[in-house]
Scaffold this active site. Structure first.
Site, PDB file in Angstrom:
ATOM      1  N   HIS A  77      16.852 -13.876  41.259  1.00 13.32           N
ATOM      2  CA  HIS A  77      15.925 -14.569  42.161  1.00 13.32           C
ATOM      3  C   HIS A  77      14.832 -15.246  41.355  1.00 13.32           C
ATOM      4  O   HIS A  77      13.999 -14.589  40.726  1.00 13.32           O
ATOM      5  CB  HIS A  77      15.306 -13.589  43.160  1.00 13.32           C
ATOM      6  CG  HIS A  77      14.534 -14.270  44.250  1.00 13.32           C
ATOM      7  ND1 HIS A  77      15.134 -15.055  45.203  1.00 13.32           N
ATOM      8  CD2 HIS A  77      13.193 -14.301  44.541  1.00 13.32           C
ATOM      9  CE1 HIS A  77      14.228 -15.524  46.050  1.00 13.32           C
ATOM     10  NE2 HIS A  77      13.034 -15.096  45.654  1.00 13.32           N
ATOM     11  N   HIS A  93      12.069 -18.809  41.369  1.00 11.78           N
ATOM     12  CA  HIS A  93      11.481 -20.063  41.815  1.00 11.78           C
ATOM     13  C   HIS A  93      10.898 -20.695  40.547  1.00 11.78           C
ATOM     14  O   HIS A  93       9.795 -20.333  40.118  1.00 11.78           O
ATOM     15  CB  HIS A  93      10.383 -19.846  42.849  1.00 11.78           C
ATOM     16  CG  HIS A  93      10.824 -19.118  44.082  1.00 11.78           C
ATOM     17  ND1 HIS A  93      11.681 -19.680  45.005  1.00 11.78           N
ATOM     18  CD2 HIS A  93      10.524 -17.883  44.557  1.00 11.78           C
ATOM     19  CE1 HIS A  93      11.876 -18.817  46.001  1.00 11.78           C
ATOM     20  NE2 HIS A  93      11.193 -17.722  45.747  1.00 11.78           N
ATOM     21  N   TYR A 125      13.913 -24.659  47.317  1.00  7.65           N
ATOM     22  CA  TYR A 125      13.518 -25.272  48.579  1.00  7.65           C
ATOM     23  C   TYR A 125      12.611 -26.488  48.397  1.00  7.65           C
ATOM     24  O   TYR A 125      12.167 -27.080  49.377  1.00  7.65           O
ATOM     25  CB  TYR A 125      12.850 -24.252  49.509  1.00  7.65           C
ATOM     26  CG  TYR A 125      11.661 -23.520  48.932  1.00  7.65           C
ATOM     27  CD1 TYR A 125      10.390 -24.067  48.944  1.00  7.65           C
ATOM     28  CD2 TYR A 125      11.816 -22.248  48.389  1.00  7.65           C
ATOM     29  CE1 TYR A 125       9.304 -23.398  48.426  1.00  7.65           C
ATOM     30  CE2 TYR A 125      10.736 -21.558  47.867  1.00  7.65           C
ATOM     31  CZ  TYR A 125       9.479 -22.129  47.887  1.00  7.65           C
ATOM     32  OH  TYR A 125       8.400 -21.455  47.360  1.00  7.65           O
ATOM     33  N   HIS A 142      14.939 -14.418  51.868  1.00  9.87           N
ATOM     34  CA  HIS A 142      13.780 -13.540  51.797  1.00  9.87           C
ATOM     35  C   HIS A 142      13.774 -12.679  53.058  1.00  9.87           C
ATOM     36  O   HIS A 142      13.946 -13.198  54.171  1.00  9.87           O
ATOM     37  CB  HIS A 142      12.486 -14.339  51.759  1.00  9.87           C
ATOM     38  CG  HIS A 142      12.308 -15.157  50.513  1.00  9.87           C
ATOM     39  ND1 HIS A 142      12.032 -16.503  50.544  1.00  9.87           N
ATOM     40  CD2 HIS A 142      12.335 -14.810  49.208  1.00  9.87           C
ATOM     41  CE1 HIS A 142      11.884 -16.961  49.311  1.00  9.87           C
ATOM     42  NE2 HIS A 142      12.087 -15.952  48.478  1.00  9.87           N
ATOM     43  N   HIS A 186      13.719  -8.891  48.318  1.00 11.16           N
ATOM     44  CA  HIS A 186      12.554  -8.046  48.569  1.00 11.16           C
ATOM     45  C   HIS A 186      12.922  -6.877  49.482  1.00 11.16           C
ATOM     46  O   HIS A 186      12.961  -5.743  49.040  1.00 11.16           O
ATOM     47  CB  HIS A 186      11.368  -8.836  49.129  1.00 11.16           C
ATOM     48  CG  HIS A 186      10.920  -9.965  48.267  1.00 11.16           C
ATOM     49  ND1 HIS A 186      10.543  -9.784  46.951  1.00 11.16           N
ATOM     50  CD2 HIS A 186      10.789 -11.301  48.513  1.00 11.16           C
ATOM     51  CE1 HIS A 186      10.206 -10.947  46.424  1.00 11.16           C
ATOM     52  NE2 HIS A 186      10.360 -11.880  47.344  1.00 11.16           N
ATOM     53  N   ASP A 191      11.513 -13.718  40.235  1.00  9.22           N
ATOM     54  CA  ASP A 191      10.867 -14.358  41.380  1.00  9.22           C
ATOM     55  C   ASP A 191       9.792 -15.357  40.952  1.00  9.22           C
ATOM     56  O   ASP A 191      10.092 -16.471  40.563  1.00  9.22           O
ATOM     57  CB  ASP A 191      10.295 -13.278  42.295  1.00  9.22           C
ATOM     58  CG  ASP A 191       9.851 -13.816  43.644  1.00  9.22           C
ATOM     59  OD1 ASP A 191      10.042 -15.017  43.894  1.00  9.22           O
ATOM     60  OD2 ASP A 191       9.311 -13.046  44.446  1.00  9.22           O
TER      61      ASP A 191
END
Length: 459
Positions: free
Chosen positions: A57, A59, A119, A244, A281, A332
């Site tokens: 995961h 970003h 995203y 998520h 999570h 993350d």
């Protein structure tokens, strides 16, 4: 290519003197044990060699938030406002530079495969680029230039909240970059999962290093009526589907008000849970949620350093595993990028929660960071040192100030409970050295690349 491992982690056991033969296709063709010295022509890997780490995961653009979000206090929701400000400054070119440097940092930390929860799709204000997948293609190119594998988990993001009756609140101005629309309603953009599916269906990666999966940002960002479309897209392609889940109690409470059920129950009703699905999570769960995730064999990606950084809490990871969910790990928001830290944090945070020790062995934690992470990202052929597996390897030094003096049979424990990303000596992807003796072979100066990419965002 032939590699000689001073010590290798084979199916949970540390063995000395292991030779790995790699074929032209980048897979392991032979494993030989009890080879006390490097054979002629073999590349020595001194230390403990394990399968390459899978960062399940990520970003990538959150790397720009490191240190700046550590000033003062606040909550997840105030942190999110700073994240929106950073997102507003990115273009395909600056994102390519930042992601390339971030993925290179991951390679230096032993990560051979990353799951990018993507995203940030469109231009400021939501206008599409000439290539609607320009930002996704920038990430795919960044991974290639950094020498790592990528699963681009393209995320549907359609709303700012649940809205009346769960119909969805219109996206806020910063969120318009995230949303796919198919027209307007009352003069405002009309987000649509069908528009998301149309765009992502046109994204076909160039190069064998990248694959495409799907993501549901969250139940607050994808109205219930749209969930089926995303789930069906992933099912039709047998693709990974990540989301998520219950990171914050406020999300659970809002979901209960809008739908009279928990986010887990809502996702289950719409066919989202299952063996190809991964909940990220899963911190604030009920007992029924845990049972539903385990019964459906939905994997759970725990991100301990981010969950600590944002004050999210400690999720019920042991209970999830006992119920039937496999566990994997992610960095993350990249407060740090260190899969050994994520692995040990899973155990150490649980010790704080329960005041007991020994919830997972070092071997189980390594498996979460390797084989189970790759499976969650749709790379089942990676994550093991065996014939037929991808030759993705990470070697952790056993002679650093953190690991020196370790008995070889305890090398796994030393790596997990004392080692850090700074102890990664080699990273091999598809049989090719990406990190050799702690230096990246493709990105010559990773700190400079990071500094330059971050400076460009602040200019």
């Amino acid at each position: 290519m032939t590699y000689w491992c001073e010590h290798a982690w084979l199916n949970g056991t540390v063995e000395p003197g292991v030779v790995l033969e790699v074929g032209a296709d980048g897979t392991i063709t032979e494993v030989r044990r009890e080879v006390p010295a490097p054979p002629p022509g073999a590349e020595p890997l001194r230390g403990l060699t394990v399968p390459g780490f899978a960062n399940a995961h990520s970003h990538a653009f959150h790397r720009a938030l490191r240190s700046s979000t550590q000033v003062g206090s606040g909550t997840f929701w105030t942190w999110r406002e700073q994240m929106y400000q950073t997102a507003s400054r990115l273009t395909p070119d600056t994102y390519l530079a930042l992601a390339r440097a971030t993925y290179a940092e991951m390679a230096l930390a032993g990560i051979s495969c990353v799951g990018e929860f993507h995203y940030l799709h469109h231009d400021v204000g939501g206008a599409r680029y000439a290539d609607p997948n320009a930002m996704g293609r920038a990430l795919i190119e960044a991974a290639a230039e950094a020498g790592v594998r990528l699963t681009l988990l393209d995320a549907a993001y359609l709303a700012s909240g649940f809205g009346t009756g769960g119909q969805g609140e219109p996206p806020t101005t910063p969120q318009l970059r995230f949303c796919d629309t198919d027209g307007t309603r009352n003069g405002a953009p009309r987000p649509s999962a069908d528009a998301w599916a149309e765009r992502v269906s046109a994204l076909r990666p160039e190069g064998a290093h990248a694959r495409v999966g799907a993501a549901i940002h969250s139940v607050r960002a994808v109205p219930a009526r749209e969930l089926d479309t995303v789930a069906r897209w992933a099912a039709d392609r047998a693709a990974p589907l990540h989301f998520h889940l219950s990171e914050q109690r406020a999300e659970n409470d809002a979901c209960q008000r809008a739908h009279g059920r928990t986010p887990t129950a809502l996702l289950a009703e719409h066919g989202v849970l299952g063996a190809r699905a991964t909940a990220v999570h899963a911190t604030q769960l009920t007992d029924a949620d845990v049972a539903a995730l385990g019964r459906s064999h939905t994997a759970v990606c725990v991100c301990p350093t981010t969950e600590r950084d944002l004050g999210d809490g400690i999720g019920p990871a042991p209970e999830l595993q006992r119920a039937g969910s496999t566990l994997c790990l992610g960095s993350d928001s990249h407060a740090v990028i260190d899969m050994l830290e994520e692995a040990r944090a899973l155990e150490l945070d649980e010790r704080l929660r329960t005041r007991t020790r020994g919830h997972w062995t070092a071997a189980q934690l390594l498996r979460a960071a390797t084989e189970d992470g790759h499976a969650a990202l749709g790379w089942p052929e990676a994550g093991r040192l065996e014939v037929g597996a991808l030759a993705d390897l990470t070697t952790v030094a056993l002679d650093s100030v953190r690991t020196a003096g370790t008995e070889p049979r305890m090398a796994g424990e030393a790596a997990v409970f004392a080692g850090t990303a700074a102890d990664v000596r080699h990273t091999v992807v598809g049989g090719r050295h990406v990190v050799r003796d702690g230096a990246h072979t493709l990105v010559g100066d990773v700190p400079r690349a990071l500094a330059d990419a971050l400076a460009a965002l602040r200019a």
